[in-house]
Design an enzyme around this catalytic site. Structure first.
Site, short mmCIF file in Angstrom:
data_model
loop_
_atom_site.label_atom_id
_atom_site.label_comp_id
_atom_site.label_asym_id
_atom_site.label_seq_id
_atom_site.Cartn_x
_atom_site.Cartn_y
_atom_site.Cartn_z
N GLU A 105 2.43 -2.45 -8.08
CA GLU A 105 1.00 -2.42 -8.36
C GLU A 105 0.38 -1.09 -7.94
OE1 GLU A 105 -0.39 -6.00 -6.32
OE2 GLU A 105 -0.85 -6.78 -8.30
N CYS B 270 -4.53 4.46 -5.80
CA CYS B 270 -3.67 4.03 -4.71
C CYS B 270 -2.31 3.68 -5.31
CB CYS B 270 -4.29 2.82 -4.02
SG CYS B 270 -3.17 2.05 -2.86
N CYS C 75 9.09 -4.11 0.80
CA CYS C 75 9.03 -3.28 2.00
C CYS C 75 9.89 -3.92 3.08
CB CYS C 75 7.59 -3.15 2.48
SG CYS C 75 7.42 -2.10 3.95
N CYS D 292 5.57 -6.51 8.14
CA CYS D 292 4.33 -6.74 8.90
C CYS D 292 3.87 -8.17 8.64
CB CYS D 292 3.26 -5.73 8.49
SG CYS D 292 3.78 -4.03 8.82
N CYS E 220 1.28 -9.24 5.79
CA CYS E 220 1.39 -8.53 4.51
C CYS E 220 2.33 -9.23 3.53
CB CYS E 220 1.88 -7.12 4.80
SG CYS E 220 2.34 -6.21 3.33
N CYS F 120 -1.44 -9.06 -4.11
CA CYS F 120 -0.10 -8.55 -3.85
C CYS F 120 -0.06 -7.55 -2.71
CB CYS F 120 0.46 -7.90 -5.11
SG CYS F 120 2.13 -7.36 -4.87
#
Ligand code: SF4
Length: 347
Positions: A93, A106, A113, A117, A120, A333
């Site tokens: 995204e 962005c 990832c 975290c 997230c 997302c």
């Protein structure tokens, strides 16, 4: 024969390719400008190159592009979120955020990832793979093509930890900043990390001129390690040492992002600790009320947020609060929910 993808290449690399095909060196600069400055997606658009040569290039090479799988536009703010399809079937995204004279994109740097975290969505996916440089920079070019705009700013804050994909991210932003390409100023490109200390030190050593942001989110190791597990490896003292070293070698401020999460890091004591922790560091604090996309986490209410802000009023550096924009867009997302916002200066 497999075609060579020229997107993501520097002028020098394109020159090596054209030379190997028996084409004059000066063509590399023309191709570079067409791809990155004029946003061409095929050799046929390159009208200062002869038809025969365009035909030859088409048989040998290609200019890959991302496919728009979904576009959601906010009715009130012009903010638009894109889901891009990658050649291997994965998707990432990006968000386009217009704000007065600024037109910011962005971008994502990884599919998923590895940092995990706790708050997230992307972190819960695990890491699928790094994006190639062309997949990072084409998020910007594809949005320019789709919306007919010239992007002025880039933030690498989408899906993924940019510094875990250091080479490709830096290659992509260098190409975005190239004066013969998109020519987006280096100071208008921000790379946001959760605190990969060796990469911050490398960034400093290499004298990169892009802006640096650090997702801080807590002012004690205990709280930060709970929210951002990488803090166990690179605790605050080590992280801030690396930031200080960066600042000694840069004229910029560093931006500390602080996602406000109710009951986790939003108390008066948290604000005081934050103030003490960052004392003497040339920085800006960007407060971001959590956009509830993950079960069990929510933003503090307005009065609690205001109390937190009050505690930071004496902080001798800019403090901003990101106001949500494009709230009619589903920004569920990963971390993109914190990108889809506008900064309001409060101190
Ligand atoms: S917040 Fe950023 S670094 Fe942490 S898991 Fe999500 S994408 Fe990765």
């Amino acid at each position: 024969m497999k075609k060579i993808n020229l997107k993501g290449m520097t002028i020098e690399e394109i020159e090596t390719f054209v030379n190997s095909a028996g084409i004059e060196s000066y063509r590399s600069r023309q191709i570079f400008q067409w791809m990155y400055n004029k946003n061409a997606v095929s050799f046929n658009e390159m009208t200062n190159i002869s038809k025969n040569l365009r035909k030859k290039l088409t048989t040998l090479a290609e200019i890959q592009t991302l496919k728009i799988l979904r576009k959601q536009e906010s009715a009130d703010s012009g903010t638009a979120k894109f889901l891009f399809g990658l050649p291997d079937g994965e998707a990432v995204e990006s968000v386009y955020i217009p704000d007065q004279k600024r037109r910011t994109v962005c971008v994502s740097s990884q599919v998923g990832c590895a940092l995990g975290c706790r708050f997230c969505q992307t972190g819960q996916m695990g890491l699928k793979r790094n994006l190639f440089a062309w997949e990072i920079l084409d998020q910007v070019l594809a949005i320019e093509r789709e919306l007919g705009v010239d992007v002025t700013n880039i933030v690498v804050m989408g899906m993924g930890e940019p510094f875990q994909n250091y080479e490709n991210v830096l290659r992509a932003v260098e190409l975005c900043a190239h004066p013969e390409g998109m020519a987006i100023g280096q100071r208008k490109i921000t790379i946001s990390t959760s605190g990969l200390v060796p990469a911050i030190r490398r960034f400093t050593r290499e004298k990169r001129r892009f802006k640096l942001a650090v997702s801080l989110n807590a002012a004690t190791d205990e709280k930060r390690s709970r929210l951002i597990p990488i803090n166990k490896k690179y605790p605050l003292a080590v992280l801030l040492d690396a930031v200080r070293e960066y600042l000694q070698n840069s004229r910029c401020r560093v931006t500390f992002e602080y996602v406000l999460i109710a009951g986790e890091n939003d108390s008066v004591e948290d604000a005081r600790r934050l103030r003490r922790l960052l004392k003497g560091i040339r920085c800006k604090i960007n407060l971001i009320p959590y956009n509830p996309t993950f079960p069990g986490f929510r933003a503090p209410d307005e009065s609690k947020t205001n109390i937190f802000i009050q505690e930071l009023l004496e902080f001798p550096a800019p403090v901003t609060l990101r106001k949500s924009r494009g709230s009619d867009i589903d920004a569920a997302c990963g971390q993109l929910f914190v990108k889809n916002e506008k900064c309001v200066k409060i101190a």
